[in-house]
Write a protein that holds these residues in place. Structure first.
Motif, PDB file in Angstrom:
ATOM      1  N   GLY A 347      14.760   8.994 -79.511  1.00  0.00           N
ATOM      2  CA  GLY A 347      13.435   8.434 -79.259  1.00  0.00           C
ATOM      3  C   GLY A 347      12.505   9.413 -78.584  1.00  0.00           C
ATOM      4  O   GLY A 347      12.533  10.610 -78.869  1.00  0.00           O
ATOM      5  N   GLU A 348      11.675   8.908 -77.652  1.00  0.00           N
ATOM      6  CA  GLU A 348      10.682   9.761 -77.009  1.00  0.00           C
ATOM      7  C   GLU A 348      11.324  10.911 -76.247  1.00  0.00           C
ATOM      8  O   GLU A 348      10.929  12.068 -76.375  1.00  0.00           O
ATOM      9  N   ALA A 349      12.291  10.580 -75.411  1.00  0.00           N
ATOM     10  CA  ALA A 349      13.031  11.598 -74.661  1.00  0.00           C
ATOM     11  C   ALA A 349      14.447  11.081 -74.456  1.00  0.00           C
ATOM     12  O   ALA A 349      14.647   9.934 -74.034  1.00  0.00           O
ATOM     13  N   ASP A 350      15.431  11.910 -74.747  1.00  0.00           N
ATOM     14  CA  ASP A 350      16.842  11.514 -74.679  1.00  0.00           C
ATOM     15  C   ASP A 350      17.576  12.270 -73.587  1.00  0.00           C
ATOM     16  O   ASP A 350      17.184  13.390 -73.219  1.00  0.00           O
ATOM     17  N   TYR A 351      18.667  11.676 -73.095  1.00  0.00           N
ATOM     18  CA  TYR A 351      19.679  12.482 -72.421  1.00  0.00           C
ATOM     19  C   TYR A 351      20.182  13.481 -73.466  1.00  0.00           C
ATOM     20  O   TYR A 351      20.576  13.093 -74.571  1.00  0.00           O
ATOM     21  N   TRP A 352      20.197  14.765 -73.120  1.00  0.00           N
ATOM     22  CA  TRP A 352      20.789  15.749 -74.039  1.00  0.00           C
ATOM     23  C   TRP A 352      21.863  16.502 -73.266  1.00  0.00           C
ATOM     24  O   TRP A 352      21.568  17.186 -72.284  1.00  0.00           O
ATOM     25  N   VAL A 353      23.107  16.343 -73.718  1.00  0.00           N
ATOM     26  CA  VAL A 353      24.279  16.881 -73.028  1.00  0.00           C
ATOM     27  C   VAL A 353      24.856  18.034 -73.837  1.00  0.00           C
ATOM     28  O   VAL A 353      25.087  17.897 -75.050  1.00  0.00           O
ATOM     29  N   LEU A 354      25.081  19.177 -73.175  1.00  0.00           N
ATOM     30  CA  LEU A 354      25.666  20.355 -73.815  1.00  0.00           C
ATOM     31  C   LEU A 354      26.943  20.742 -73.095  1.00  0.00           C
ATOM     32  O   LEU A 354      27.016  20.671 -71.866  1.00  0.00           O
ATOM     33  N   LYS A 355      27.921  21.192 -73.858  1.00  0.00           N
ATOM     34  CA  LYS A 355      29.134  21.804 -73.289  1.00  0.00           C
ATOM     35  C   LYS A 355      29.248  23.205 -73.871  1.00  0.00           C
ATOM     36  O   LYS A 355      29.187  23.407 -75.086  1.00  0.00           O
ATOM     37  N   THR A 356      29.387  24.213 -72.980  1.00  0.00           N
ATOM     38  CA  THR A 356      29.551  25.602 -73.426  1.00  0.00           C
ATOM     39  C   THR A 356      30.847  26.167 -72.867  1.00  0.00           C
ATOM     40  O   THR A 356      31.435  25.621 -71.930  1.00  0.00           O
ATOM     41  N   ASP A 357      31.271  27.283 -73.423  1.00  0.00           N
ATOM     42  CA  ASP A 357      32.378  28.017 -72.815  1.00  0.00           C
ATOM     43  C   ASP A 357      31.830  28.907 -71.701  1.00  0.00           C
ATOM     44  O   ASP A 357      30.634  28.867 -71.372  1.00  0.00           O
ATOM     45  N   GLY A 358      32.684  29.723 -71.115  1.00  0.00           N
ATOM     46  CA  GLY A 358      32.273  30.569 -70.003  1.00  0.00           C
ATOM     47  C   GLY A 358      31.293  31.651 -70.369  1.00  0.00           C
ATOM     48  O   GLY A 358      30.645  32.239 -69.486  1.00  0.00           O
ATOM     49  N   ASN A 359      31.133  31.929 -71.677  1.00  0.00           N
ATOM     50  CA  ASN A 359      30.173  32.924 -72.142  1.00  0.00           C
ATOM     51  C   ASN A 359      28.860  32.293 -72.592  1.00  0.00           C
ATOM     52  O   ASN A 359      27.993  32.982 -73.130  1.00  0.00           O
ATOM     53  N   GLY A 360      28.738  30.981 -72.402  1.00  0.00           N
ATOM     54  CA  GLY A 360      27.522  30.298 -72.802  1.00  0.00           C
ATOM     55  C   GLY A 360      27.470  29.903 -74.258  1.00  0.00           C
ATOM     56  O   GLY A 360      26.447  29.412 -74.739  1.00  0.00           O
ATOM     57  N   THR A 371      14.989   4.329 -78.012  1.00  0.00           N
ATOM     58  CA  THR A 371      13.714   4.760 -78.579  1.00  0.00           C
ATOM     59  C   THR A 371      12.654   5.059 -77.526  1.00  0.00           C
ATOM     60  O   THR A 371      11.600   5.600 -77.856  1.00  0.00           O
ATOM     61  N   LYS A 372      12.917   4.728 -76.261  1.00  0.00           N
ATOM     62  CA  LYS A 372      11.958   5.001 -75.195  1.00  0.00           C
ATOM     63  C   LYS A 372      12.349   6.285 -74.442  1.00  0.00           C
ATOM     64  O   LYS A 372      12.996   7.154 -74.999  1.00  0.00           O
ATOM     65  N   ILE A 373      11.973   6.347 -73.166  1.00  0.00           N
ATOM     66  CA  ILE A 373      12.228   7.544 -72.362  1.00  0.00           C
ATOM     67  C   ILE A 373      13.517   7.368 -71.562  1.00  0.00           C
ATOM     68  O   ILE A 373      13.658   6.414 -70.795  1.00  0.00           O
ATOM     69  N   ASP A 374      14.448   8.290 -71.742  1.00  0.00           N
ATOM     70  CA  ASP A 374      15.730   8.299 -71.032  1.00  0.00           C
ATOM     71  C   ASP A 374      15.843   9.645 -70.327  1.00  0.00           C
ATOM     72  O   ASP A 374      15.838  10.689 -70.984  1.00  0.00           O
ATOM     73  N   PHE A 375      15.937   9.596 -69.015  1.00  0.00           N
ATOM     74  CA  PHE A 375      15.785  10.815 -68.207  1.00  0.00           C
ATOM     75  C   PHE A 375      16.998  10.981 -67.294  1.00  0.00           C
ATOM     76  O   PHE A 375      17.119  10.276 -66.291  1.00  0.00           O
ATOM     77  N   PRO A 376      17.923  11.912 -67.600  1.00  0.00           N
ATOM     78  CA  PRO A 376      19.115  12.110 -66.761  1.00  0.00           C
ATOM     79  C   PRO A 376      18.839  13.051 -65.592  1.00  0.00           C
ATOM     80  O   PRO A 376      17.949  13.906 -65.672  1.00  0.00           O
ATOM     81  N   ILE A 377      19.602  12.893 -64.515  1.00  0.00           N
ATOM     82  CA  ILE A 377      19.441  13.785 -63.368  1.00  0.00           C
ATOM     83  C   ILE A 377      20.746  14.503 -63.001  1.00  0.00           C
ATOM     84  O   ILE A 377      20.734  15.444 -62.220  1.00  0.00           O
ATOM     85  N   CYS A 378      21.888  14.061 -63.574  1.00  0.00           N
ATOM     86  CA  CYS A 378      23.152  14.654 -63.154  1.00  0.00           C
ATOM     87  C   CYS A 378      24.217  14.437 -64.211  1.00  0.00           C
ATOM     88  O   CYS A 378      24.189  13.431 -64.943  1.00  0.00           O
ATOM     89  N   ASP A 399      21.890   3.509 -77.642  1.00  0.00           N
ATOM     90  CA  ASP A 399      23.144   3.528 -76.879  1.00  0.00           C
ATOM     91  C   ASP A 399      23.113   2.601 -75.667  1.00  0.00           C
ATOM     92  O   ASP A 399      24.133   2.425 -75.001  1.00  0.00           O
ATOM     93  N   ILE A 400      21.951   2.020 -75.355  1.00  0.00           N
ATOM     94  CA  ILE A 400      21.799   1.227 -74.131  1.00  0.00           C
ATOM     95  C   ILE A 400      21.986  -0.248 -74.422  1.00  0.00           C
ATOM     96  O   ILE A 400      21.346  -0.802 -75.317  1.00  0.00           O
ATOM     97  N   THR A 401      22.863  -0.898 -73.686  1.00  0.00           N
ATOM     98  CA  THR A 401      22.985  -2.345 -73.720  1.00  0.00           C
ATOM     99  C   THR A 401      22.849  -2.864 -72.302  1.00  0.00           C
ATOM    100  O   THR A 401      23.215  -2.189 -71.339  1.00  0.00           O
ATOM    101  N   HIS A 402      22.311  -4.058 -72.159  1.00  0.00           N
ATOM    102  CA  HIS A 402      22.052  -4.647 -70.857  1.00  0.00           C
ATOM    103  C   HIS A 402      22.857  -5.926 -70.702  1.00  0.00           C
ATOM    104  O   HIS A 402      23.001  -6.710 -71.645  1.00  0.00           O
ATOM    105  N   SER A 403      23.340  -6.161 -69.485  1.00  0.00           N
ATOM    106  CA  SER A 403      24.041  -7.403 -69.185  1.00  0.00           C
ATOM    107  C   SER A 403      23.083  -8.477 -68.687  1.00  0.00           C
ATOM    108  O   SER A 403      23.428  -9.638 -68.611  1.00  0.00           O
TER     109      SER A 403
END
Length: 516
Positions: A347-360, A371-378, A399-403
């Motif tokens: 959507g507008e902004a996603d959590y984007w997660v990367l995994k690299t090796d020690g050489n990047g 579809t809206k704004i999802d902003f990760p901090i950690c 990916d978001i569901t609410h209880s």
């Protein structure tokens, strides 16, 4: 024969195949019908999590908010599967903004932030018990405006980073601020440094030599900033145990280059996560014109060893980076791109997660959100080898569901936590190429490109190590390599070479570039 060897190696090394990104184990949202903004997320000793941030809700998961239409501090304690153990809303206190939170050597918690004192903004450090009850709060001083990050120190105290200036005036440019506290939160010393521009400290790390290292970004070109690169530079400052500067350096090019997090690596160096729009200077792999993810590896003395960028045509900004148990890196931020390294944009902004090796080298990447704004901090690795990503989300789909019940006409923002599964271990048997592992850990090769000494770590006992040129000739051959080898390449001509490590179980190959 040489032609066959060379062809085989190019087949192994020229094609980079990303591994499958881990699946979502669970994801949960926390909050009410107002806005929730997460500022800090940490692991706890009981394998759970602690979250600090702000809330504008007085319903749902939030209790105790007596401020009508007010944004107040909110802390959440979760167990290992994300269930709420307790939550505290600090509406009737003067805590103000909450920054980083950490568990102490005991079961208590320490956090930093900023609050109003006599109408002026001042930094504070606060300790609470294991149930969230405040034990004490200390205001730091008139010259420290806010504290953003805090870490435990070897002597039982704390080191914190933030922003301040000698006049204590929020309307004047801010400088880096580093404060050392004892175990009771009393200031032992503090340092303010920078130039006439704005200097924003974002991350601090207590180092193995009992010193400290600070990362952030600066617009200054004078004062303590003596090697400015461009408009906005990543700025790193290393201190000794007493708070005296040992070295400092600006990183970047002529564009916008920001450091958001710094961590020490097992070799005594440092890895920095940030964002860059430069394509010159220290940024040699810039992909697109807008901000991209940017990681930088420095030696223990501050020499540049590695720089990598990742992203697409739109804005991609790093929030956090953490070293992983396989000596790689987990990087998280938000992305607005739908091309380049970014796939499955939501959507507008996603959590984007990367995994690299020690050489990047990018191993896998994953977009998370709606579809809206999802902003990760950690993003952190848990004891079971899995990964947990924390932030805020205004999405109610994907990916978001609410209880709780959702009012689709008014979408607020909630805390959103996602746990990804641990990666499957690769066997590394019989020629798995650059994905091969030895003793369960991939060999770590750095720096690459290299000018003087090539370091190779995690070598299995009894392995043969070779450096092979483009004609297929072994230029360096070590028949019984040690666990770590330091190879002098200064006498080798500049160009492309191939590192090969072999034993009965594994055939590991890596392309290296020698520059002089």
């Amino acid at each position: 024969m040489k032609k066959t060897v060379l062809t085989t190696m190019f087949a192994l090394l020229a094609v980079a195949v990303q591994a499958q990104a881990p699946d979502i184990l669970w994801q949960k949202s926390y909050g009410g019908t107002g806005i929730e903004i997460i500022n800090s997320f940490s692991l706890t000793n009981d394998k759970g999590f602690i979250i600090s941030g702000m809330t504008g809700s007085s319903d749902g998961d939030v209790t105790g908010n007596t401020q009508d239409n007010g944004i107040v501090p909110w802390i959440l304690k979760l167990d290992s599967v994300g269930a709420i153990e307790w939550e505290k809303c600090y509406a009737d206190t003067s805590l103000g903004y909450l920054g980083s939170i950490q568990q102490t050597a005991g079961e208590e918690f320490i956090f930093v932030g900023a609050r109003l004192v006599g109408g002026n903004q001042r930094a504070h450090i606060t300790k609470m018990d294991k149930s969230g009850n405040i034990e004490w709060t200390r205001t730091v001083g008139d010259d420290v405006l806010d504290l953003i990050d805090v870490r435990k120190t070897k002597d039982g105290g704390y080191i914190a980073a933030g922003d301040g200036n000698t006049n204590g005036d929020r309307n004047e440019p801010e400088n880096y601020c580093l404060v050392k506290f004892d175990s009771e939160g009393f200031v032992q010393w503090k340092r303010i440094l920078g130039g006439s521009g704005s200097d924003f400290a974002r991350s601090v790390e207590a180092t193995s030599d009992s010193g400290y290292i600070l990362a952030g970004y600066t617009t200054s070109t004078d004062g303590d900033v003596t090697d400015s690169r461009g408009d906005i530079d990543c700025w790193i400052v290393k201190f000794d145990s007493k708070g005296y500067v040992q070295w400092k350096r600006a990183l970047g090019g002529t564009g916008d280059d920001r450091g958001e997090v710094i961590r020490q690596t097992p070799d005594g160096g440092y890895i920095i996560g940030g964002s860059s729009s430069s394509s010159n200077g220290d940024v040699q792999e810039q992909l697109y014109a807008d901000l991209n993810y940017w990681i930088v590896k420095l030696s223990g003395s501050g020499s540049l060893e590695l720089g990598k960028t990742y992203g697409g045509h739109r804005r991609d900004e790093v929030s956090y980076l953490t070293p992983t148990t396989d000596r790689g890196y987990l990087i998280v931020g938000h992305s607005r791109s739908a091309d380049g390294d970014v796939t499955d944009h939501k959507g507008e902004a996603d959590y984007w997660v990367l995994k690299t090796d020690g050489n990047g080298t990018l191993q896998w990447q994953k977009s998370l959100g709606g579809t809206k704004i999802d902003f990760p901090i950690c993003a952190l690795q848990t004891a079971d080898g899995a990964y947990v990503i924390a932030g805020s989300s205004s999405s109610i789909d994907g990916d978001i569901t609410h209880s709780k019940e959702i009012n689709e006409e008014f979408i607020s923002r909630d805390y959103w936590i996602v746990k990804l599964a641990a990666e499957e271990k690769k066997s590394g048997v019989n020629g798995a190429g650059d994905e091969a592992v030895m003793n369960g850990v991939a060999p770590l090769v750095y720096p690459n490109p290299v000018a003087k000494f090539l370091i190779v770590e995690n070598i299995a006992s009894g392995s043969m190590l070779e450096i092979i040129n483009v004609t297929g000739k072994a230029i360096v051959c070590i028949t019984d390599a040690r666990t770590t080898e330091k190879i002098n390449v200064q006498q080798l001509p500049a160009g492309i070479y191939f590192l090969r490590i072999r034993n009965n179980d594994v055939d590991f190959n890596k392309k290296i570039l020698i520059l002089h």
